[in-house]
Design an enzyme around this catalytic site. Structure first.
Site, PDB file in Angstrom:
ATOM      1  N   LYS A   1     -28.854  60.909  17.328  1.00  0.00           N
ATOM      2  CA  LYS A   1     -29.464  61.962  18.139  1.00  0.00           C
ATOM      3  C   LYS A   1     -28.454  62.538  19.129  1.00  0.00           C
ATOM      4  O   LYS A   1     -28.320  63.761  19.250  1.00  0.00           O
ATOM      5  CB  LYS A   1     -30.683  61.423  18.887  1.00  0.00           C
ATOM      6  CG  LYS A   1     -31.431  62.499  19.686  1.00  0.00           C
ATOM      7  CD  LYS A   1     -32.612  61.916  20.449  1.00  0.00           C
ATOM      8  CE  LYS A   1     -32.151  61.215  21.698  1.00  0.00           C
ATOM      9  NZ  LYS A   1     -33.264  60.798  22.579  1.00  0.00           N
TER      10      LYS A   1
ATOM     11  N   ASP B   1     -35.959  64.224  19.226  1.00  0.00           N
ATOM     12  CA  ASP B   1     -36.358  63.288  20.273  1.00  0.00           C
ATOM     13  C   ASP B   1     -37.878  63.147  20.247  1.00  0.00           C
ATOM     14  O   ASP B   1     -38.541  63.606  19.323  1.00  0.00           O
ATOM     15  CB  ASP B   1     -35.856  63.770  21.644  1.00  0.00           C
ATOM     16  CG  ASP B   1     -36.609  65.009  22.129  1.00  0.00           C
ATOM     17  OD1 ASP B   1     -37.318  65.648  21.321  1.00  0.00           O
ATOM     18  OD2 ASP B   1     -36.494  65.337  23.322  1.00  0.00           O
TER      19      ASP B   1
END
Length: 211
Positions: free
Chosen positions: A120, A138
């Protein structure tokens, strides 16, 4: 959700915010990398408050090393997991200086080799600092994609894979920012603000809230 609905959603989000970007404050790829590292389990607001003073003192790998882990902790102690994050920053700065001439590498494998950097974080840096068509997922994006049925998946990896398949190329660079902002301010976790949502009629969420 069909292709036409997805394009409709992305078009509206783009028309509403043609040039979206992260809410983290940064001036260089290195500052962005450090801010994203600090943002894990913390708000962008809290990170920006800490880095405003930190970056005024140290905003390069060498300057961070000279400050040291204890010095960094003094600036970021209001952020969750600050002890671990300070140690990871020091280790990251050593690697950047030893392997990358002090620069943030524009390379996924090299980024993910840095302490505390997962997929991420690498996606955010590649997208925001270097303009790659990556889509970091997220909790906000995971929620929005499942709730609206835009790109449902059982975990963040599945949602990212689906997004990369269904989002047309023209929207890919900015898609991450549109979805995260939508999740942060409109499609919020406890009670989505469906009454003020600009994609409400295209969303396939069955339990919409109008208050």
């Amino acid at each position: 959700m069909n292709k036409e609905k997805r394009i409709g959603i992305l078009t509206r989000l783009r028309d509403n915010d043609p040039h979206p970007t992260t809410e983290l404050h940064y001036n260089t790829p290195f500052e962005l990398l450090i801010s994203v590292l600090l943002s894990a389990q913390a708000t962008d607001v809290s990170v920006n408050k800490a880095t405003a003073t930190l970056y005024a003192i140290a905003n390069t790998p060498q300057a961070m090393l000279e400050l040291g882990a204890e010095g960094i902790k003094g600036y970021i102690k209001t952020i969750g997991l600050f002890n671990t994050k300070a140690e990871n920053i020091i280790k990251t700065c050593h690697i950047l200086l030893e392997r990358h001439q002090g620069q943030v590498p524009e390379d996924r494998t090299a980024l993910e080799a840095l302490p505390g950097v997962g997929r991420k974080t690498a996606n955010v840096v590649l997208n925001t600092a270097f303009g790659w068509p990556t889509i970091a997922v997220d909790t906000h994006i995971f929620r929005v994609c499942n709730r609206t049925q835009f790109a449902p998946g059982k975990n963040v990896e599945q949602v990212e894979e689906k997004l990369l398949k269904v989002v047309p190329d023209e929207f890919k660079v900015d898609c991450h920012h549109w979805l995260i902002l939508h999740g942060r301010y409109t499609c919020i976790a406890r009670k989505p603000r469906c009454g003020s949502c600009l994609i409400e009629d295209l969303c396939e969420f069955k339990e919409k809230v109008y208050e």
